[in-house]
Scaffold this motif. Structure first.
Motif, PDB file in Angstrom:
ATOM      1  N   CYS A  67      -0.369 -13.446 -11.029  1.00  0.00           N
ATOM      2  CA  CYS A  67      -1.294 -12.411 -11.486  1.00  0.00           C
ATOM      3  C   CYS A  67      -0.999 -12.113 -12.945  1.00  0.00           C
ATOM      4  O   CYS A  67       0.153 -12.203 -13.383  1.00  0.00           O
ATOM      5  CB  CYS A  67      -1.129 -11.154 -10.644  1.00  0.00           C
ATOM      6  SG  CYS A  67      -2.247  -9.809 -11.102  1.00  0.00           S
ATOM      7  N   ASP A  69      -1.329  -9.137 -14.395  1.00  0.00           N
ATOM      8  CA  ASP A  69      -0.674  -7.832 -14.488  1.00  0.00           C
ATOM      9  C   ASP A  69       0.760  -7.966 -13.963  1.00  0.00           C
ATOM     10  O   ASP A  69       0.977  -8.307 -12.807  1.00  0.00           O
ATOM     11  CB  ASP A  69      -1.451  -6.800 -13.666  1.00  0.00           C
ATOM     12  CG  ASP A  69      -0.906  -5.402 -13.871  1.00  0.00           C
ATOM     13  OD1 ASP A  69       0.237  -5.154 -13.441  1.00  0.00           O
ATOM     14  OD2 ASP A  69      -1.612  -4.570 -14.450  1.00  0.00           O
ATOM     15  N   GLN A  71       3.018  -5.816 -13.168  1.00  0.00           N
ATOM     16  CA  GLN A  71       3.398  -4.935 -12.070  1.00  0.00           C
ATOM     17  C   GLN A  71       2.836  -5.437 -10.742  1.00  0.00           C
ATOM     18  O   GLN A  71       3.513  -5.398  -9.708  1.00  0.00           O
ATOM     19  CB  GLN A  71       2.920  -3.503 -12.344  1.00  0.00           C
ATOM     20  CG  GLN A  71       3.583  -2.851 -13.544  1.00  0.00           C
ATOM     21  CD  GLN A  71       5.090  -2.837 -13.416  1.00  0.00           C
ATOM     22  OE1 GLN A  71       5.637  -2.471 -12.380  1.00  0.00           O
ATOM     23  NE2 GLN A  71       5.787  -3.248 -14.458  1.00  0.00           N
ATOM     24  N   LEU A  72       1.603  -5.927 -10.761  1.00  0.00           N
ATOM     25  CA  LEU A  72       1.034  -6.521  -9.549  1.00  0.00           C
ATOM     26  C   LEU A  72       1.797  -7.779  -9.169  1.00  0.00           C
ATOM     27  O   LEU A  72       2.092  -8.020  -7.992  1.00  0.00           O
ATOM     28  CB  LEU A  72      -0.444  -6.851  -9.752  1.00  0.00           C
ATOM     29  CG  LEU A  72      -1.453  -5.763  -9.362  1.00  0.00           C
ATOM     30  CD1 LEU A  72      -1.315  -4.551 -10.273  1.00  0.00           C
ATOM     31  CD2 LEU A  72      -2.878  -6.301  -9.439  1.00  0.00           C
ATOM     32  N   SER A 175      -1.554  -9.687  -3.591  1.00  0.00           N
ATOM     33  CA  SER A 175      -2.041  -8.320  -3.430  1.00  0.00           C
ATOM     34  C   SER A 175      -3.010  -8.297  -2.257  1.00  0.00           C
ATOM     35  O   SER A 175      -3.727  -9.268  -2.015  1.00  0.00           O
ATOM     36  CB  SER A 175      -2.749  -7.848  -4.705  1.00  0.00           C
ATOM     37  OG  SER A 175      -1.854  -7.865  -5.802  1.00  0.00           O
ATOM     38  N   GLU A 207       0.637  -4.556  -0.391  1.00  0.00           N
ATOM     39  CA  GLU A 207       0.459  -3.117  -0.167  1.00  0.00           C
ATOM     40  C   GLU A 207       0.002  -2.885   1.268  1.00  0.00           C
ATOM     41  O   GLU A 207      -0.714  -3.695   1.834  1.00  0.00           O
ATOM     42  CB  GLU A 207      -0.598  -2.533  -1.123  1.00  0.00           C
ATOM     43  CG  GLU A 207      -0.322  -2.772  -2.590  1.00  0.00           C
ATOM     44  CD  GLU A 207      -0.756  -4.164  -3.043  1.00  0.00           C
ATOM     45  OE1 GLU A 207      -0.156  -4.651  -4.016  1.00  0.00           O
ATOM     46  OE2 GLU A 207      -1.668  -4.740  -2.419  1.00  0.00           O
ATOM     47  N   VAL A 215       0.271   2.015  -5.411  1.00  0.00           N
ATOM     48  CA  VAL A 215      -0.085   0.773  -6.089  1.00  0.00           C
ATOM     49  C   VAL A 215       0.387   0.827  -7.539  1.00  0.00           C
ATOM     50  O   VAL A 215       0.373   1.889  -8.171  1.00  0.00           O
ATOM     51  CB  VAL A 215      -1.604   0.508  -6.046  1.00  0.00           C
ATOM     52  CG1 VAL A 215      -2.075   0.342  -4.625  1.00  0.00           C
ATOM     53  CG2 VAL A 215      -2.374   1.614  -6.742  1.00  0.00           C
ATOM     54  N   THR A 217       0.187   0.248 -11.600  1.00  0.00           N
ATOM     55  CA  THR A 217      -0.869   0.347 -12.609  1.00  0.00           C
ATOM     56  C   THR A 217      -2.224   0.671 -11.966  1.00  0.00           C
ATOM     57  O   THR A 217      -3.095  -0.191 -11.893  1.00  0.00           O
ATOM     58  CB  THR A 217      -0.961  -0.964 -13.422  1.00  0.00           C
ATOM     59  OG1 THR A 217      -1.130  -2.078 -12.507  1.00  0.00           O
ATOM     60  CG2 THR A 217       0.290  -1.197 -14.234  1.00  0.00           C
ATOM     61  N   ARG A 220      -5.785  -0.552 -13.427  1.00  0.00           N
ATOM     62  CA  ARG A 220      -5.964  -2.007 -13.444  1.00  0.00           C
ATOM     63  C   ARG A 220      -6.035  -2.559 -12.027  1.00  0.00           C
ATOM     64  O   ARG A 220      -6.784  -3.493 -11.751  1.00  0.00           O
ATOM     65  CB  ARG A 220      -4.835  -2.674 -14.241  1.00  0.00           C
ATOM     66  CG  ARG A 220      -4.915  -2.417 -15.732  1.00  0.00           C
ATOM     67  CD  ARG A 220      -4.208  -3.489 -16.544  1.00  0.00           C
ATOM     68  NE  ARG A 220      -2.773  -3.496 -16.336  1.00  0.00           N
ATOM     69  CZ  ARG A 220      -1.901  -2.818 -17.081  1.00  0.00           C
ATOM     70  NH1 ARG A 220      -2.332  -2.056 -18.068  1.00  0.00           N
ATOM     71  NH2 ARG A 220      -0.605  -2.902 -16.845  1.00  0.00           N
ATOM     72  N   TYR A 221      -5.221  -1.972 -11.121  1.00  0.00           N
ATOM     73  CA  TYR A 221      -5.270  -2.410  -9.719  1.00  0.00           C
ATOM     74  C   TYR A 221      -6.656  -2.122  -9.149  1.00  0.00           C
ATOM     75  O   TYR A 221      -7.259  -2.972  -8.483  1.00  0.00           O
ATOM     76  CB  TYR A 221      -4.203  -1.691  -8.897  1.00  0.00           C
ATOM     77  CG  TYR A 221      -4.100  -2.209  -7.477  1.00  0.00           C
ATOM     78  CD1 TYR A 221      -3.168  -3.180  -7.142  1.00  0.00           C
ATOM     79  CD2 TYR A 221      -4.953  -1.748  -6.472  1.00  0.00           C
ATOM     80  CE1 TYR A 221      -3.087  -3.676  -5.857  1.00  0.00           C
ATOM     81  CE2 TYR A 221      -4.880  -2.239  -5.188  1.00  0.00           C
ATOM     82  CZ  TYR A 221      -3.935  -3.198  -4.883  1.00  0.00           C
ATOM     83  OH  TYR A 221      -3.868  -3.698  -3.605  1.00  0.00           O
ATOM     84  N   SER A 224      -9.290  -4.595 -10.458  1.00  0.00           N
ATOM     85  CA  SER A 224      -9.180  -5.916  -9.831  1.00  0.00           C
ATOM     86  C   SER A 224      -9.657  -5.882  -8.386  1.00  0.00           C
ATOM     87  O   SER A 224     -10.396  -6.764  -7.928  1.00  0.00           O
ATOM     88  CB  SER A 224      -7.726  -6.404  -9.888  1.00  0.00           C
ATOM     89  OG  SER A 224      -7.303  -6.575 -11.214  1.00  0.00           O
ATOM     90  N   MET A 225      -9.223  -4.859  -7.652  1.00  0.00           N
ATOM     91  CA  MET A 225      -9.588  -4.767  -6.243  1.00  0.00           C
ATOM     92  C   MET A 225     -11.092  -4.575  -6.063  1.00  0.00           C
ATOM     93  O   MET A 225     -11.730  -5.280  -5.270  1.00  0.00           O
ATOM     94  CB  MET A 225      -8.829  -3.619  -5.573  1.00  0.00           C
ATOM     95  CG  MET A 225      -9.243  -3.366  -4.120  1.00  0.00           C
ATOM     96  SD  MET A 225      -8.080  -2.315  -3.210  1.00  0.00           S
ATOM     97  CE  MET A 225      -8.121  -0.806  -4.169  1.00  0.00           C
TER      98      MET A 225
END
Length: 241
Positions: A67, A69, A71-72, A175, A207, A215, A217, A220-221, A224-225
């Motif tokens: 990914c 990101d 953090q993701l 994710s 998650e 979650v 960030t 940004r999460y 994306s989701m």
């Protein structure tokens, strides 16, 4: 293309609203529930890891999808690490991902080589874990440094270079929202080639949809989701006419 653009704009609006404080964690929970339901509708079933452990009868191979990101990306590696530790059996691990813009210079990306960053973080987790030495993973995990999108992640992974013949019990980690797209690509490949050495398939989300999601960030999460979910909803509507 139009559907992709609509999904992206809608997701960006929600991300902006989240950053502005107009959206609370309820949307994250509901969206993760929706991802979970999409996988159930596709024929997958929910299992706890203790149940999974009793089902494993072949060598275990795990792909961790990259990914942009960080953090993701790290959340996915943490989920992979926790799964391997809990199951306490030998694993081959494949870290998959290279940024699609990595060949260009200068490259305006956050993570150029996702596979290598995931590998480094995985072993950092093991090194600081008092029980890390007990993990049974191949000393040199496989690095797919050619995959630049979801299709390539799956296409490259489902090859003799990564799977173990004659049969493998396969784990795919990402994710939670990304599992929907990964599962679709997996099914297309598996249905198109019955000779692939996949005995069982397990999807691991980074998650949980059963607890209030922490979650990384959030904006940004969320973008994306919701991009994935809007794209899925628009595609389903088009498919149905």
């Amino acid at each position: 293309t139009n559907m992709t653009q609509v999904a992206d704009v809608a997701a960006a609006v929600l991300a902006h609203l989240q950053e502005s404080g107009w959206i609370n964690s309820r949307l994250f929970s509901d969206a993760l529930d929706y991802c979970h339901d999409l996988l159930l509708d596709a024929g997958y079933s929910f299992s706890i890891l203790d149940e999974v452990d009793r089902l494993l009868t072949h060598p275990c191979v795990m792909m961790v999808a990259g990914c942009q990101d960080r953090q993701l990306l790290r959340a996915r590696v943490e989920a992979a690490y926790a799964t391997i530790k809990r199951l306490n059996r030998p694993f081959r691990v494949v870290f998959s991902g290279l940024n699609p813009e990595a060949a260009r210079a200068p490259t305006p990306v956050r993570t150029v080589n996702e596979a290598r960053e995931m590998q480094a973080y995985f072993f950092a987790l093991r090194d600081r874990d008092p029980d890390g030495a007990k993990l049974e993973v191949e000393p040199l995990p496989k690095l797919d440094q050619a995959a630049t999108n979801t299709i390539a992640n799956i296409k490259n992974f489902l090859t003799p270079s990564y799977l173990i013949s004659p049969q493998s019990d396969v784990f795919v980690v990402s994710s939670t929202f990304h599992l929907v797209r990964l599962a679709r690509q997996l099914e297309e490949r598996l249905q198109g080639d019955a000779s692939l050495p996949v005995h069982q398939l397990f999807l691991i989300g980074a998650e949980s949809n059963f607890t209030t999601p922490a979650v990384p960030t959030p904006s940004r999460y969320l973008k994306s989701m919701m991009n994935d979910l809007f794209t899925d909803a628009l595609t389903r509507r088009t498919d149905r006419g």
